[in-house]
Scaffold this active site. Sequence first.
Site, short mmCIF file in Angstrom:
data_model
loop_
_atom_site.label_atom_id
_atom_site.label_comp_id
_atom_site.label_asym_id
_atom_site.label_seq_id
_atom_site.Cartn_x
_atom_site.Cartn_y
_atom_site.Cartn_z
N TRP A 104 1.12 18.86 46.96
CA TRP A 104 1.05 19.92 45.93
C TRP A 104 2.00 21.04 46.25
CZ3 TRP A 104 -0.56 17.77 41.87
CH2 TRP A 104 -1.61 16.84 41.88
N ASP A 173 -2.36 28.50 45.74
CA ASP A 173 -2.93 27.43 44.92
C ASP A 173 -4.29 27.10 45.55
OD1 ASP A 173 -3.70 25.12 43.67
OD2 ASP A 173 -1.86 24.00 44.10
N LYS A 197 -11.63 20.66 39.99
CA LYS A 197 -12.10 20.28 41.32
C LYS A 197 -13.39 21.01 41.66
CE LYS A 197 -7.88 18.34 42.12
NZ LYS A 197 -6.48 18.66 41.92
C1 LIG Z 1 -5.26 18.68 41.73
C2 LIG Z 1 -4.38 19.72 42.29
C3 LIG Z 1 -3.28 20.21 41.59
C4 LIG Z 1 -2.89 19.69 40.22
O1 LIG Z 1 -3.74 20.19 39.27
P1 LIG Z 1 -3.54 19.89 37.71
O2 LIG Z 1 -4.58 20.76 37.12
O3 LIG Z 1 -3.78 18.43 37.53
O4 LIG Z 1 -2.17 20.29 37.34
C5 LIG Z 1 -2.53 21.21 42.16
N1 LIG Z 1 -2.82 21.70 43.37
C6 LIG Z 1 -3.87 21.24 44.08
C7 LIG Z 1 -4.15 21.84 45.43
C8 LIG Z 1 -4.67 20.25 43.56
O5 LIG Z 1 -5.71 19.79 44.28
#
Ligand SMILES: *Cc1c(COP(=O)(O)O)cnc(C)c1O
Length: 362
Positions: A104, A173, A197
């Site tokens: 990511w 993030d 998540k």
């Molecule tokens: C799943 C995830 C993403 C991607 O998220 P989307 O909402 O599918 O764009 C980005 N960063 C992390 C840490 C993730 O776990």
Amino acid sequence: MKENRIYNFNAGPAALPFEVLEEIKDSFLNYAGSGMSITEISHRSKWFDDVINDAVTRTERLLNLDDRYRVLFVQGGASLQFSMIPMNLLHEGDTADYVNTGSWSTKAIKEAQIQGKTINVVASSEDDDFSYIPKNIIFNRDAVYAHITSNNTIRGTQWPSFPDTGGVPLIADMSSDILSRPFDIDTFGLIYAGAQKNMGPAGVCMVIIRKDLLEKVPDTLPSMLKYTTYSSKNSMYNTPPCFAIYTVQLVLKWLEENIGGLEKMEEINRQKARLLYNVIDSSDFFTGTAETESRSMMNITFRLPEEDLDKLFVEQANENGFDGLKGHRSVGGCRASIYNATPVEAIEALVDFMKNFEKKNG
Ligand SMILES: *Cc1c(COP(=O)(O)O)cnc(C)c1O
């Protein structure tokens, strides 16, 4: 286990609190006495206004945000934030720091570079298969921001504490660990998290931005790609993902009223992670893939002695009512994602299953 339900260890979309699902079910056809479903009401109605405002207020309370910060709801997932952050905040002559701790982070870096922005990758754990979080990082004092991924969903690593950037606004993030533990907001300029998540269903991304950063947003950007559009319209410049935001609101309420806040949530999360890491550490059959100090409380990654056994493990787990234990396709192995909503009971059942599997196959 609840009737007709299995133990859900998926990485995302992931388990939601059962109490939240029940509340959705109960109010789905007739939301708050409106005679309409939450999926049918106008986003300009008093009903939805209350939903989004309550979601914002609860977020502010849970994360101890003061009025320097704004809570926004944006579509396009965390992935759009990879692009929006440099687009809005990083301009000609500016540089930003990025720490690369996995897939990511790598994508976040790529999206800044695609736009021709100047960034420095100040630390990376790629040299050891992203199995650890780098330490003693020197950030550039003149960076506009420093970007990290707080929990690496795929590799199963997590920042145990946040780095000292020497005053540079930290951007994180937090898609896979937001609201899993308390932290001090002061060092942060921006936090973002896809809801699917740890916070709700897919379809919405929470962005928490320090207001002074809004002054950096160029007028020339398209409206839907500007943070200022979301902040000036309470995230309702266009039709927001109402149902996703409603579910997030219920998850936030659950965190406050059923769990009792983030200190309590962290305690439970630590207990849950410990149960699984204890099995891994006390066995030669299961091997953790993340370095001990950098292990995630949310995504527990491990391997069995052979790839064939990984496969058999996932297969038999499935047959026994455990879903989502296959590791990410890019790294293989196994992964148990145990976000806030995963009950201790599910982990205890998995621990029993793992021990039995080892007895039979070890
Ligand atoms: C799943 C995830 C993403 C991607 O998220 P989307 O909402 O599918 O764009 C980005 N960063 C992390 C840490 C993730 O776990």
